[in-house]
Design a protein around this motif. Structure first.
Motif, PDB file in Angstrom:
ATOM      1  N   GLN A  90       0.819  -1.201   0.000  1.00 27.28           N
ATOM      2  CA  GLN A  90       0.000   0.000   0.000  1.00 27.28           C
ATOM      3  C   GLN A  90       0.859   1.259   0.000  1.00 27.28           C
ATOM      4  O   GLN A  90       0.578   2.234  -0.710  1.00 27.28           O
ATOM      5  CB  GLN A  90      -0.936  -0.008   1.212  1.00 27.28           C
ATOM      6  N   MET A  91       1.938   1.249   0.825  1.00 29.63           N
ATOM      7  CA  MET A  91       2.816   2.418   0.892  1.00 29.63           C
ATOM      8  C   MET A  91       3.481   2.670  -0.455  1.00 29.63           C
ATOM      9  O   MET A  91       3.520   3.806  -0.958  1.00 29.63           O
ATOM     10  CB  MET A  91       3.868   2.209   1.979  1.00 29.63           C
ATOM     11  N   GLN A  92       4.002   1.623  -1.091  1.00 31.72           N
ATOM     12  CA  GLN A  92       4.702   1.794  -2.356  1.00 31.72           C
ATOM     13  C   GLN A  92       3.741   2.178  -3.482  1.00 31.72           C
ATOM     14  O   GLN A  92       4.113   2.929  -4.397  1.00 31.72           O
ATOM     15  CB  GLN A  92       5.456   0.510  -2.697  1.00 31.72           C
ATOM     16  N   LYS A  93       2.522   1.690  -3.420  1.00 32.88           N
ATOM     17  CA  LYS A  93       1.522   2.088  -4.404  1.00 32.88           C
ATOM     18  C   LYS A  93       1.218   3.579  -4.301  1.00 32.88           C
ATOM     19  O   LYS A  93       1.116   4.288  -5.308  1.00 32.88           O
ATOM     20  CB  LYS A  93       0.255   1.261  -4.193  1.00 32.88           C
ATOM     21  N   GLY A  94       1.080   4.060  -3.058  1.00 30.27           N
ATOM     22  CA  GLY A  94       0.837   5.483  -2.857  1.00 30.27           C
ATOM     23  C   GLY A  94       2.010   6.329  -3.304  1.00 30.27           C
ATOM     24  O   GLY A  94       1.833   7.397  -3.926  1.00 30.27           O
ATOM     25  N   LEU A  95       3.235   5.867  -3.006  1.00 27.91           N
ATOM     26  CA  LEU A  95       4.418   6.614  -3.415  1.00 27.91           C
ATOM     27  C   LEU A  95       4.515   6.681  -4.933  1.00 27.91           C
ATOM     28  O   LEU A  95       4.827   7.739  -5.503  1.00 27.91           O
ATOM     29  CB  LEU A  95       5.670   5.957  -2.831  1.00 27.91           C
ATOM     30  N   ARG A  96       4.221   5.577  -5.600  1.00 29.73           N
ATOM     31  CA  ARG A  96       4.308   5.562  -7.065  1.00 29.73           C
ATOM     32  C   ARG A  96       3.320   6.559  -7.677  1.00 29.73           C
ATOM     33  O   ARG A  96       3.646   7.250  -8.653  1.00 29.73           O
ATOM     34  CB  ARG A  96       4.021   4.142  -7.555  1.00 29.73           C
ATOM     35  N   SER A  97       2.133   6.678  -7.073  1.00 29.70           N
ATOM     36  CA  SER A  97       1.159   7.622  -7.621  1.00 29.70           C
ATOM     37  C   SER A  97       1.659   9.056  -7.500  1.00 29.70           C
ATOM     38  O   SER A  97       1.366   9.889  -8.363  1.00 29.70           O
ATOM     39  CB  SER A  97      -0.184   7.461  -6.903  1.00 29.70           C
ATOM     40  N   ILE A  98       2.433   9.358  -6.446  1.00 29.28           N
ATOM     41  CA  ILE A  98       2.997  10.701  -6.283  1.00 29.28           C
ATOM     42  C   ILE A  98       4.129  10.934  -7.274  1.00 29.28           C
ATOM     43  O   ILE A  98       4.203  11.971  -7.951  1.00 29.28           O
ATOM     44  CB  ILE A  98       3.488  10.898  -4.844  1.00 29.28           C
ATOM     45  N   LEU A  99       5.020   9.945  -7.394  1.00 21.85           N
ATOM     46  CA  LEU A  99       6.167  10.103  -8.287  1.00 21.85           C
ATOM     47  C   LEU A  99       5.744  10.190  -9.746  1.00 21.85           C
ATOM     48  O   LEU A  99       6.421  10.848 -10.554  1.00 21.85           O
ATOM     49  CB  LEU A  99       7.134   8.936  -8.084  1.00 21.85           C
ATOM     50  N   ASP A 100       4.638   9.560 -10.096  1.00 26.16           N
ATOM     51  CA  ASP A 100       4.159   9.611 -11.481  1.00 26.16           C
ATOM     52  C   ASP A 100       3.504  10.939 -11.828  1.00 26.16           C
ATOM     53  O   ASP A 100       3.139  11.168 -12.998  1.00 26.16           O
ATOM     54  CB  ASP A 100       3.154   8.480 -11.725  1.00 26.16           C
ATOM     55  N   ALA A 101       3.349  11.816 -10.843  1.00 30.42           N
ATOM     56  CA  ALA A 101       2.672  13.097 -11.085  1.00 30.42           C
ATOM     57  C   ALA A 101       3.595  14.152 -11.687  1.00 30.42           C
ATOM     58  O   ALA A 101       3.149  15.275 -11.962  1.00 30.42           O
ATOM     59  CB  ALA A 101       2.069  13.627  -9.784  1.00 30.42           C
ATOM     60  N   SER A 102       4.890  13.827 -11.878  1.00 32.38           N
ATOM     61  CA  SER A 102       5.854  14.735 -12.523  1.00 32.38           C
ATOM     62  C   SER A 102       5.895  16.104 -11.843  1.00 32.38           C
ATOM     63  O   SER A 102       5.665  17.154 -12.467  1.00 32.38           O
ATOM     64  CB  SER A 102       5.513  14.899 -14.010  1.00 32.38           C
ATOM     65  N   LEU A 103       6.189  16.093 -10.546  1.00 36.21           N
ATOM     66  CA  LEU A 103       6.259  17.325  -9.765  1.00 36.21           C
ATOM     67  C   LEU A 103       7.614  18.009  -9.945  1.00 36.21           C
ATOM     68  O   LEU A 103       8.606  17.381 -10.329  1.00 36.21           O
ATOM     69  CB  LEU A 103       6.036  17.007  -8.287  1.00 36.21           C
TER      70      LEU A 103
END
Length: 528
Positions: A90-103
């Motif tokens: 769950q933690m890594q899934k959430g992190l991936r969604s943030i990193l994929d946002a191209s901030l």
């Protein structure tokens, strides 16, 4: 003007950051993300209910024009029934969604627990590049390591995204709400026997400022956030002002682990391995962030903890009545005096140790004053013990007065007043009647006269507090002692004479006016 997003906006750290963002004129709007609605909606805040890992985060951030994000969302504890593999996924899934946002900028909260609780932590400030060795059985610490690894890997592959990881020590302040603050607000605190390590804190305001600084300054990588001048456990306990039950480390670990696995969160919110941090908490070296980001802490560790203690711990001092009640019960119990002596020493060790240097000195002075007073009083017949063991006294008597005055100073913690030399002759003058006068009426008149002089000289609110508390303790103590057949007064076999209340009142005032200034460094002149 800048628009930012905060994950975990409803949590304690998210709320502290929100206050800083609201006060920052450079911030135009805040997008707050969480699975539950925050308890307040501020003017700049737009709240969206969103669980990390769900689809649509990148689109949501684009919709609100977000290029800077603070990642605070992280479960501090999870039930034992949730497998670690599930938490990790769950933690890594959430992190991936943030990193994929191209901030453009991502500032992430990590924790000092990644370094584990180890004996080599003692006296050493840990640098950012030190090896991370989290406790194997602590999911939170291991998940933080995985979080850091994922962020560092992304930073290497995508240098266009500036990532800052802030490893934060224990946060305190008037609004703190975590398992450590909840532990300190319990009526009795349990700690390992002999544990007195240094603790490092950071004030909630400094922590929020550090995250803002990390966003604005051109820094990247990992930094440590923790205030200067760590506090020893002993000093923390003095500010908390509640009884401490000292138990062997193995007992505490077993109890905590069993309670956590069964869901008894009022006993323990974490697995038993967290007990190790009570003996060896990590201390972080904060110089790198100060140097690279130009950050300045406004609170050191002592000032940080003081804001929490003053805001949240008022009134808990009355829990010191618990060890007092235990000793009163021991006094009345049909047990040999040697057994009572051991029981009183055990209660003192469990609830009071370790004592400060001033408390040891007060105990020694109290023994040096009251032991000869007891001898003189019993010999001239002011009162008498019914079951004496030596020199007309039971074995337990010499330790009772030090215990009582220690309890008094814990019940009513006060900064010591300036030393007044007049307190010395007044103490001698007050003690003389009890050592030389046998007649109850004459003793009441003489001691009452000296007490009136004491009150004329010393009559602040603190004096009244010590006087009232000591009279209350004394009334119960005397009636239990006489009623259970421990001692008696001449011609008043079943009663307590009035002069005993005068004795206890004078002891209360002189404890504050003589013992405290002699054994503690004055903190303020206001009480004098």
């Amino acid at each position: 003007m800048m628009r930012v997003a905060v994950t975990g906006i409803s949590g304690y750290l998210g709320q502290a950051l929100l206050d800083a963002l609201e006060d920052d004129p450079r911030i135009e709007a805040v997008l707050g993300l969480d699975v539950r609605k925050p308890w307040r909606i501020t003017p700049k805040l737009t709240f969206v209910r969103h669980e990390l890992g769900e689809p649509g985060l990148a689109a949501l951030l684009r919709e609100h024009g977000i290029r800077h994000l603070f990642h605070m969302a992280f479960p501090l504890t999870a039930p034992a029934s949730v497998p670690y593999a599930e938490q990790s996924a769950q933690m890594q899934k959430g992190l991936r969604s943030i990193l994929d946002a191209s901030l453009d900028v991502l500032v992430v909260a990590s924790s000092s627990v990644v370094f584990g609780a180890r004996a080599e932590n003692a006296g050493t400030a840990i640098a950012e590049d030190a090896p991370r060795r989290p406790e194997p059985d602590l999911p939170y610490a291991n998940l933080k390591v995985l979080l850091e690894d994922g962020l560092n890997a992304h930073a290497t592959q995508h240098p266009e995204c500036r990532i800052v990881i802030l490893r934060v020590v224990t946060i305190f302040g008037p609004n703190v709400n975590n398992f450590i603050s909840r532990t300190m607000e319990k009526p009795v605190i349990t700690l390992p026997v002999g544990a007195n390590p240094p603790w490092q804190f950071v004030h909630e305001e400094d922590c929020a400022r550090a995250f803002l600084t990390a966003m604005y300054r051109p820094v990247r990588g990992t930094y440590h956030i923790g205030a200067d001048h760590p506090m020893r456990t002993r000093e923390i306990l003095r500010q908390i002002g509640v009884p401490v039950l000292r138990l062997p480390y193995a007992w505490l670990e077993t109890i905590a682990d069993a309670a956590w696995r069964r869901g008894y969160t009022r006993v323990s919110e974490n697995p038993g391995c967290v007990t190790a941090y009570l003996e060896h908490p990590p201390i972080l070296d904060n110089h790198k962030f100060v140097r690279d980001a130009g950050f300045q802490y406004r609170y050191d560790c002592a000032a940080t903890f003081r804001t929490f203690a003053e805001a949240r711990l008022r009134g808990l001092r009355w829990m010191w009545l618990l060890p007092l009640a235990l000793v009163i019960g021991i006094l009345a119990a049909p047990v040999a005096s040697a057994g009572k002596l051991l029981a009183v020493l055990l209660v003192t060790a469990l609830f009071y140790l370790p004592l400060t240097r001033g408390e040891w000195l007060r105990a020694a002075i109290t023994f040096g004053v009251f032991f000869p007073m007891d001898l003189l009083s019993t010999r001239q017949g002011a009162f008498g013990f019914l079951h004496p063991d030596f020199l007309g006294l039971p074995y337990y008597e010499p330790v009772l007065w030090p215990f009582l005055l220690l309890t008094l100073t814990r019940l009513a913690p006060q900064p010591p007043p300036r030393f007044d030399w007049l307190a010395v002759p007044l103490t001698v003058l007050f003690a003389v009647p009890f050592a030389v006068i046998r007649d109850p009426g004459s003793l009441l008149a003489a001691a009452g006269f000296v007490l009136a002089i004491l009150l004329a000289r010393f009559h602040t609110k603190a004096d009244g507090t010590y006087l009232a508390l000591m009279i209350a303790i004394g009334v119960v103590w005397e009636h239990v002692g006489v009623g259970s057949g421990q001692w008696r007064y001449p011609s008043e076999a079943a009663a307590v004479p009035l002069w005993s209340s005068v004795l206890w009142a004078g002891v209360g005032i002189l404890t504050y006016r003589l013992l405290l200034p002699l054994t503690e460094k004055p903190l303020s002149k206001a009480a004098s």
